[in-house]
Enzyme design. Structure first.
Site, mmCIF file in Angstrom:
data_model
loop_
_atom_site.group_PDB
_atom_site.id
_atom_site.type_symbol
_atom_site.label_atom_id
_atom_site.label_comp_id
_atom_site.label_asym_id
_atom_site.label_seq_id
_atom_site.Cartn_x
_atom_site.Cartn_y
_atom_site.Cartn_z
ATOM 1 N N CYS A 4 -25.841 42.197 -68.393
ATOM 2 C CA CYS A 4 -26.691 43.116 -67.232
ATOM 3 C C CYS A 4 -25.674 44.358 -67.089
ATOM 4 O O CYS A 4 -24.478 44.475 -67.479
ATOM 5 C CB CYS A 4 -26.181 42.125 -65.861
ATOM 6 N N GLU A 5 -26.590 45.370 -67.402
ATOM 7 C CA GLU A 5 -26.041 46.738 -67.524
ATOM 8 C C GLU A 5 -25.256 47.202 -66.096
ATOM 9 O O GLU A 5 -24.587 48.324 -66.135
ATOM 10 C CB GLU A 5 -27.080 47.739 -67.742
ATOM 11 N N HIS A 6 -25.453 46.508 -64.909
ATOM 12 C CA HIS A 6 -24.984 46.999 -63.833
ATOM 13 C C HIS A 6 -23.493 46.432 -63.453
ATOM 14 O O HIS A 6 -22.683 46.992 -63.089
ATOM 15 C CB HIS A 6 -25.867 46.664 -62.532
ATOM 16 N N HIS A 7 -23.288 45.131 -64.083
ATOM 17 C CA HIS A 7 -21.804 44.562 -63.752
ATOM 18 C C HIS A 7 -21.298 44.135 -65.109
ATOM 19 O O HIS A 7 -20.315 43.506 -64.888
ATOM 20 C CB HIS A 7 -22.298 43.382 -62.822
ATOM 21 N N GLN A 41 -33.304 42.607 -67.433
ATOM 22 C CA GLN A 41 -34.239 41.449 -67.698
ATOM 23 C C GLN A 41 -35.677 42.104 -67.800
ATOM 24 O O GLN A 41 -36.651 41.921 -68.699
ATOM 25 C CB GLN A 41 -34.610 40.266 -66.976
ATOM 26 N N HIS A 56 -28.811 34.703 -63.861
ATOM 27 C CA HIS A 56 -28.147 35.986 -63.903
ATOM 28 C C HIS A 56 -26.498 35.620 -63.288
ATOM 29 O O HIS A 56 -26.433 35.266 -62.261
ATOM 30 C CB HIS A 56 -28.546 37.169 -63.289
ATOM 31 N N CYS A 69 -24.427 37.725 -62.473
ATOM 32 C CA CYS A 69 -24.111 38.760 -61.414
ATOM 33 C C CYS A 69 -24.620 38.342 -60.156
ATOM 34 O O CYS A 69 -24.326 38.981 -59.195
ATOM 35 C CB CYS A 69 -24.624 40.166 -61.782
#
Length: 510
Positions: free
Chosen positions: A364-367, A405, A433, A435
């Protein structure tokens, strides 16, 4: 010669005591009188209290060599000793400037990380490093074509330009501050000085302010041409330093070489602190030195006691290696190259093709937390098909990077459509996920995304079969009716249940 290749296959560090520095620098030599690298005055003139620690067990044995433009000395070793000095305006209420136990624990932990290692400067202008995923060797490429190959686990890449005592002192000081700097500031400490001795009477010190906004005079380590620590003289008979060879000019370039300098020409890239060879571009199974250092810094935020545990000694390397593996897809500039020549022209290939349950893992590119699941693809070819295993390879290229995703689904289906130009194609991804399940809401749910492409993707009959092909059990989301044995239609909801039941493994025997 410029083709020298040094393969180190022996245990180097037990021999350090036979190379140099048979005696360890004494703890009573602080400060080093007469050494011009030791700051003689603190950065704040109003710090009346100074405390120092330099014990016999604050030491490490390591190999290194100094290299800069046109010069490289031989690989050799030292028995280093480390000391620290702290300045403050006044002691705290407990009568101490700082607790020596905390300071000693951190310095000992740093020494342990550097002990029995070959110290290498990751920011060097004249060295580059690469590691082949098929071996556990680190290749060092020096200016002039000289190569050295060392065991990766014996090497430690540091975020410095040269492995001189001056820059080692600066590095250790920065590590101390990153681990207990906040604690020292709370104790009212004004500055920190770290001393690194290569041998008795020879070393350097670096002083830095713990309160930069109050610096009377900026204190920094100047980037000068370093002094080799192995200078041959009548008073100091050690190994002779090694000048880099000047390559011969080829006959075709003799005319241009006549006007050029005879020195080795090396123009390093200034845009990247670490240069990697072309055969090592974020390959899976290798660890980037800067990533390893970043994970080491991350662990230091847990505090000195936790981050210095011996169980975490190789954690930064392992984490960096895993991160490089999970983002290996970013090194492929053209993802379609992953399929090679596995696109086949097949006459009469127009019926549905479905490939199901393709596992994938992504970040996940956010976390920077993982998400993983399975992918299903169904398409109606128009005379062109793809080798079945290539769907998994193509998906891996897009998944092994920082992702969402939704984007992963679109990239995968767009790539298949570009490769095959089918009548219609559908892709479904279902993933869990971390996250979402391991933080925040902490809900263990799954996410499903579906994308369709192709000129006939809106055709009701084709769309129905595509959704059947990528649905759960091969039947979810099918908007159709089944007929019973009497020819009458079941309700749509009952049709979905029966289709789903028919796809279960247990239903085949019933």
């Amino acid at each position: 010669s410029t083709g020298i290749e040094a393969h180190v296959a022996i245990l180097f560090f037990p021999l350090l005591a036979h190379l140099t520095d048979l005696d360890c620098a004494g703890a009573g030599s602080w400060p080093m009188d007469g050494h011009d690298a030791v700051p003689r005055s603190p950065p704040h003139g109003d710090t009346s209290w100074q405390v120092a620690v330099a014990l016999q067990d604050m030491k490490f044995s390591a190999a290194h060599f100094v290299a800069f433009e046109g010069f490289r000395e031989p690989l050799h070793g030292h028995n280093y000793t480390v000391g620290a000095r702290i300045g403050s305006k006044r002691p705290q209420a407990d009568g101490y400037v700082v607790d020596f136990g905390d300071l000693k624990k951190v310095i000992r932990g740093i020494c342990k990380e550097m002990d029995q290692r070959t110290l290498l400067p990751a920011k060097s202008d004249v060295l580059s490093f690469c590691q082949d995923s098929s071996s556990d060797k680190l290749e060092i490429q020096c200016q002039g074509g000289v190569r050295m190959v060392l065991p990766r686990q014996d090497c430690l890449l540091l975020p410095i330009v040269h492995t001189t005592a001056e820059e080692l002192a600066e590095y250790i000081a920065s590590e101390v501050i990153s681990r207990i700097g906040g604690f020292l500031e709370k104790r009212g400490c004004e500055w920190l000085e770290v001393q690194v001795s290569e041998r008795p009477g020879q070393g350097a010190a670096h002083m830095t302010s713990l309160r930069p906004e109050r610096l009377a005079v900026p204190v920094s380590l100047k980037r000068h041409v370093p002094r080799p620590c192995m200078v041959s003289s009548m008073d100091d008979p050690v190994d002779e330093v090694m000048e880099l060879p000047t390559p011969r000019a080829s006959p075709s370039s003799a005319s241009s070489a006549s006007s050029a300098s005879s020195e080795v020409q090396f123009v390093p890239s200034k845009s990247r602190p670490l240069k990697l060879s072309k055969n090592f571009q974020r390959r899976a199974g290798s660890a980037h030195p800067l990533a390893e250092e970043a994970f080491r810094q991350l662990l230091s935020t847990l505090g000195p006691e936790e981050s210095s545990r011996p169980e975490l000694y190789k954690t930064p390397y392992r984490a960096a290696k895993a991160f490089m593996e999970m983002t290996a897809g970013t090194s492929i500039t053209d993802p379609l190259e992953a399929v090679g020549d596995a696109v086949f022209e097949v006459e009469g290939a127009h019926d549905l093709v479905a490939v199901r349950d393709i596992p994938f893992h992504s970040l996940c590119e956010h976390h920077l937390l993982p998400f993983s699941g399975t992918a299903h693809i169904a398409y109606f070819p128009d005379g062109r098909v793809l080798g079945l295993s290539k769907f998994a390879r193509l998906l891996q290229v897009f998944a092994r990077r920082l992702q969402l995703q939704e984007r992963l689904t679109h990239q995968f289906v767009d790539a298949v459509f570009e490769l095959l130009s089918p009548k219609a194609v559908a892709v479904s991804l279902e993933a869990t996920h971390a996250c979402m399940s391991h933080r925040g809401a902490s809900v263990p749910s799954s996410t499903r995304t579906i994308a369709l492409r192709g000129p006939q993707k809106d055709d009701p009959a084709l769309k129905e079969q595509l959704l059947l092909g990528v649905g759960r059990g091969g039947a979810v989301a099918a908007d159709c009716e089944l007929e019973n044995e009497h020819g009458s239609a079941f309700p749509r909801a009952v049709s979905r249940v029966l289709l789903h039941y028919a796809a279960l493994p247990s239903a085949k025997s019933n």
